[in-house]
Design a protein around this motif. Structure first.
Motif, PDB file in Angstrom:
ATOM      1  N   ASP A   8     111.743 -40.316 -41.158  1.00  0.00           N
ATOM      2  CA  ASP A   8     110.523 -39.975 -40.259  1.00  0.00           C
ATOM      3  C   ASP A   8     109.527 -39.380 -41.030  1.00  0.00           C
ATOM      4  OD1 ASP A   8     112.142 -40.834 -38.312  1.00  0.00           O
ATOM      5  OD2 ASP A   8     112.881 -38.789 -37.501  1.00  0.00           O
ATOM      6  N   THR A   9     109.833 -38.516 -41.918  1.00  0.00           N
ATOM      7  CA  THR A   9     108.546 -37.666 -42.464  1.00  0.00           C
ATOM      8  C   THR A   9     107.836 -38.550 -43.499  1.00  0.00           C
ATOM      9  OG1 THR A   9     109.939 -35.574 -42.263  1.00  0.00           O
ATOM     10  CG2 THR A   9     108.097 -35.774 -43.963  1.00  0.00           C
ATOM     11  N   LEU A  10     108.496 -39.333 -44.133  1.00  0.00           N
ATOM     12  CA  LEU A  10     107.895 -40.493 -44.960  1.00  0.00           C
ATOM     13  C   LEU A  10     106.873 -41.447 -44.171  1.00  0.00           C
ATOM     14  CD1 LEU A  10     110.829 -41.377 -47.406  1.00  0.00           C
ATOM     15  CD2 LEU A  10     108.985 -40.049 -47.899  1.00  0.00           C
ATOM     16  N   MET A  11     107.603 -41.863 -43.016  1.00  0.00           N
ATOM     17  CA  MET A  11     106.873 -42.726 -42.226  1.00  0.00           C
ATOM     18  C   MET A  11     105.625 -41.902 -41.493  1.00  0.00           C
ATOM     19  SD  MET A  11     109.149 -45.500 -40.621  1.00  0.00           S
ATOM     20  CE  MET A  11     107.837 -46.692 -40.869  1.00  0.00           C
ATOM     21  N   ASP A  12     105.505 -40.816 -41.277  1.00  0.00           N
ATOM     22  CA  ASP A  12     104.661 -39.672 -40.865  1.00  0.00           C
ATOM     23  C   ASP A  12     103.419 -39.725 -41.801  1.00  0.00           C
ATOM     24  OD1 ASP A  12     103.268 -37.851 -39.042  1.00  0.00           O
ATOM     25  OD2 ASP A  12     103.985 -36.329 -40.473  1.00  0.00           O
TER      26      ASP A  12
END
Length: 199
Positions: A18-22
């Motif tokens: 999720d954080t990478l996609m953020d």
């Protein structure tokens, strides 16, 4: 490993993605299965868990020195497995900034060929999962836009598989610190909540 521990690993790894996609609106997910050739006589691989761990750690450590392969790589997850048939092998997913890296199959080949280069004396082999998207259509590889719910759900299935202890390494461990599952360092999100997950 308890169900609670496995679920925590799954949840934290999904949060990691999720954080990478953020931080990157598109992720190019490159999956490569890394292993070793079988001995011609025994029909088994003679590589120890410690040797495989050393090889994989060496590849990770060398990333800065190989920008043609690893530039714009923003994260990874990997699981070491052991079976009687295959011996030690590693399922690895490398995440690239999708705005800068488009050729996922080519990138998987680069990683696999580099693995074979650094493991030449041990007979390293690789399988490029991105080359056969029909076979691996449900594992969430290739380009994933943060709005693409279906692909993200497929990637979540892969995360769940890699986080579980099937075909574990417990029976062959000689070092208690060796982990079956590893991933990159959690990056800092842009904001407190980040981009909402697709359900």
């Amino acid at each position: 490993m308890s169900k609670t521990t496995v679920q925590k690993r799954i949840d934290s790894t999904k949060q990691y993605v999720d954080t990478l996609m953020d931080l990157h609106s598109k992720l190019n997910v490159v999956r490569v299965d890394l292993g070793y050739k079988k001995d011609e006589e025994t029909k088994k691989t003679e590589i120890s868990l410690d040797e495989a761990t050393q090889d994989f750690n060496r590849m990770l450590s060398n990333r800065r020195g190989k920008p043609s392969i690893f530039e714009n790589q923003v994260g990874y997850i990997a699981k070491k497995e052991y079976t009687e048939d295959k011996g030690i092998h590693i399922h690895a997913c490398f995440f690239y900034d999708g705005q800068k890296i488009q050729k996922d199959s080519f990138k998987a080949s680069q990683i696999g060929e580099y693995w074979e280069q650094i493991t030449k004396e041990r007979g390293g082999t690789h399988h490029n999962c991105n080359k056969n998207k029909k076979k691996y259509k449900d594992v969430g590889i290739g380009m994933i836009d943060y709005k693409d719910k279906d692909k993200r759900q497929s990637l979540d299935k892969t995360i769940e598989y890699l986080c579980k202890e099937e075909q574990g390494i417990e029976s062959i461990k000689t070092n208690t610190r060796t982990k079956a599952f590893i991933r990159g360092t959690m990056p800092k999100s842009k904001g407190k909540l980040g981009r909402p997950r697709t359900k």
